[in-house]
Design a protein around this motif. Structure first.
Motif, short mmCIF file in Angstrom:
data_model
loop_
_atom_site.label_atom_id
_atom_site.label_comp_id
_atom_site.label_asym_id
_atom_site.label_seq_id
_atom_site.Cartn_x
_atom_site.Cartn_y
_atom_site.Cartn_z
N ASP A 1 2.31 -0.23 3.25
CA ASP A 1 3.12 -0.68 2.13
C ASP A 1 3.69 0.53 1.42
O ASP A 1 2.97 1.47 1.10
CB ASP A 1 2.28 -1.50 1.14
CG ASP A 1 1.86 -2.83 1.72
OD1 ASP A 1 2.51 -3.29 2.66
OD2 ASP A 1 0.88 -3.39 1.21
N SER A 2 4.98 0.49 1.19
CA SER A 2 5.61 1.60 0.49
C SER A 2 5.44 1.42 -1.01
O SER A 2 5.20 0.31 -1.49
CB SER A 2 7.10 1.63 0.84
OG SER A 2 7.74 0.50 0.28
N PRO A 3 5.54 2.49 -1.77
CA PRO A 3 5.45 2.35 -3.23
C PRO A 3 6.49 1.39 -3.78
O PRO A 3 6.22 0.66 -4.72
CB PRO A 3 5.71 3.78 -3.74
CG PRO A 3 5.35 4.68 -2.58
CD PRO A 3 5.68 3.88 -1.35
N GLU A 4 7.68 1.34 -3.15
CA GLU A 4 8.72 0.42 -3.61
C GLU A 4 8.28 -1.04 -3.43
O GLU A 4 8.51 -1.87 -4.29
CB GLU A 4 10.03 0.65 -2.86
CG GLU A 4 10.68 2.00 -3.12
CD GLU A 4 10.08 3.13 -2.26
OE1 GLU A 4 9.41 2.85 -1.25
OE2 GLU A 4 10.27 4.30 -2.63
N THR A 5 7.63 -1.34 -2.30
CA THR A 5 7.15 -2.69 -2.05
C THR A 5 6.08 -3.08 -3.06
O THR A 5 6.10 -4.17 -3.62
CB THR A 5 6.60 -2.83 -0.62
OG1 THR A 5 7.65 -2.53 0.29
CG2 THR A 5 6.07 -4.22 -0.36
N ALA A 6 5.14 -2.17 -3.30
CA ALA A 6 4.06 -2.46 -4.25
C ALA A 6 4.62 -2.73 -5.64
O ALA A 6 4.19 -3.66 -6.32
CB ALA A 6 3.07 -1.31 -4.28
N VAL A 7 5.59 -1.96 -6.07
CA VAL A 7 6.19 -2.16 -7.39
C VAL A 7 6.96 -3.48 -7.42
O VAL A 7 6.82 -4.27 -8.35
CB VAL A 7 7.12 -0.98 -7.76
CG1 VAL A 7 7.97 -1.31 -8.97
CG2 VAL A 7 6.29 0.28 -7.99
#
Length: 179
Positions: free
Chosen positions: A25-31
């Motif tokens: 999971d990328s940081p963008e997805t988590a956010v």
């Protein structure tokens, strides 16, 4: 030389697929998945005992999956031969709607879209009407109650929404609690 070429082709074909499958999971997805839109159906998370008309009809487990980006439902109908089914539920950011895909052990596939309306999650879709050339509209509403229970009302219409018939009216009680 042939074996080396063959192995090279396999490596080229499978490395991109493997990297996609293992991509964290990328940081963008988590956010993105922590945004409020993705939390609107969280009231349905949990282990549930389900009744209809005061009679126990099954158990339902709803869990967050994919880093909180989706909900997975696993239904187990009561009694021997009770139907089982699974749904995947997710907020579609591009379309601005919630989506559910339901499939059960009887082969029923139902796809619904919608969102929160006055605190109630309402999803709707259509399916071909068996034995006809028409379609049946399906509308399911989940209402969180102040006591922590959830009401699920499933209705169908064969006249393009002019009238609706109740298919299922269930009360979800957290497992371990009595109605």
């Amino acid at each position: 030389m042939r074996i080396t070429t063959y192995l090279a082709v396999i490596a080229v074909l499978f490395v991109p697929v493997a990297s996609l499958a293992q991509e964290p999971d990328s940081p963008e997805t988590a956010v993105r998945c922590s945004q409020p839109e993705y939390r609107l159906f969280d009231f349905w998370l949990g282990e549930w005992n389900v009744s209809s008309d005061g009679q126990f009809v099954g158990n339902n487990t709803v869990v967050a999956i994919q880093g909180g980006c989706a909900l997975q439902e696993n239904w187990r109908g009561a009694g021997e031969g009770g139907i089982t089914g699974t749904s995947l539920n997710a907020y579609d950011l591009q379309r601005g709607v919630w989506h559910q895909t339901w499939i059960d052990a009887g082969g029923t596939l139902l796809q619904l879209d919608g969102g929160l309306v006055d605190g109630v999650m309402v999803l709707q879709g259509e399916r071909p009407t068996p034995g006809t050339r028409g379609v049946t509209l399906h509308r399911i509403a989940w209402t969180p109650n102040p006591d922590g229970s959830v009401r699920q009302l499933w209705e169908a219409s064969q006249d393009d929404g002019a009238s609706w018939s109740v298919i299922f009216d269930g009360l979800y009680i957290p497992a371990g609690e009595t109605p």
